[in-house]
Design a protein around this motif. Sequence first.
Motif: not given
Length: 127
Positions: A48-54, A107-111
């Motif tokens: 998730h962090g990788l795709i946020e950065a991308a 984002r939804e899953a992490s939330r």
Amino acid sequence: MNFRMAPYRVLAQNGRNWHILLLSDGRLQLDFGPFAMALHQDAFGLLHGLIEAATQNCPATAGCVAHAGAERSIWIDPQHGALLLAFDGVVLRFMPQELLVFVQLCREASRQIALVPPSFPLHCDRN
């Protein structure tokens, strides 16, 4: 479906028939319809962090967009205009708009599970 009776709980879903499921053993399953893969929560957080950065650092040139080591990175394929997510031996190809859809699911899953993905620098060594 009652989570106590089902072997999973749906954390996020969209109109493309993509889902992120919380499995009964605590792993998360990325379900893209005909293809699915399960990850431990820490690996999902990293992905998730990788795709946020991308999505924040998507240049028009070829090369690495975000990375967390040799086997966990996102690359631009200029020939096809696609983004390639390489993660622990699996390579997923997304068109830019599909990556945006996928990041919304993450984002939804992490939330839902109170997971905070790690942040990555907004630059990448392209060598």
